[in-house]
Design a protein around this motif. Sequence first.
Motif, PDB file in Angstrom:
ATOM      1  N   VAL A  88      51.606  63.689  55.901  1.00 42.44           N
ATOM      2  CA  VAL A  88      52.126  63.315  57.221  1.00 42.44           C
ATOM      3  C   VAL A  88      51.215  63.886  58.297  1.00 42.44           C
ATOM      4  N   ASP A  89      50.794  65.130  58.131  1.00 40.68           N
ATOM      5  CA  ASP A  89      49.878  65.732  59.107  1.00 40.68           C
ATOM      6  C   ASP A  89      48.541  65.001  59.163  1.00 40.68           C
ATOM      7  N   VAL A  90      48.030  64.606  58.006  1.00 41.92           N
ATOM      8  CA  VAL A  90      46.768  63.856  57.976  1.00 41.92           C
ATOM      9  C   VAL A  90      46.917  62.521  58.701  1.00 41.92           C
ATOM     10  N   TYR A  91      47.987  61.800  58.419  1.00 43.31           N
ATOM     11  CA  TYR A  91      48.218  60.529  59.113  1.00 43.31           C
ATOM     12  C   TYR A  91      48.382  60.739  60.600  1.00 43.31           C
ATOM     13  N   ARG A  92      49.058  61.801  60.988  1.00 45.32           N
ATOM     14  CA  ARG A  92      49.253  62.102  62.412  1.00 45.32           C
ATOM     15  C   ARG A  92      47.902  62.300  63.103  1.00 45.32           C
ATOM     16  N   LYS A  93      47.012  63.005  62.455  1.00 48.74           N
ATOM     17  CA  LYS A  93      45.670  63.234  63.002  1.00 48.74           C
ATOM     18  C   LYS A  93      44.873  61.950  63.073  1.00 48.74           C
TER      19      LYS A  93
END
Length: 105
Positions: free
Chosen positions: A96-101
């Motif tokens: 989720v953090d990777v997609y957010r970035k």
Amino acid sequence: MDQEYLEAVMGLIVNSGNAKSDAMEAIYAAKEGKFEEADEKIKAAEAALVEAHHSQTGLLTKEAQGEKLEITLLTVHSQDHLMTSITFTDLAKELVDVYRKLYNG
């Protein structure tokens, strides 16, 4: 296997499965840029893991108090579900953090 023990084992399986499903849905939501939904799904996964841990703690407490617990394939299966769901939820948070970035540059 008595009823209380069976309920604890099934609680582990059901809640762990719910956690894994919620974590997967968080990944799908993040992939579509729906980060509020992804965050809610992660929270739901974490809540399900807490419930699973309550079941596990009940079993561990009984054993620590000297009660002999029957270890069956179902018991092993429940522990496997829990450990897999914990790992999967941790990985989902990272994704989720990777997609957010990716979405936010």
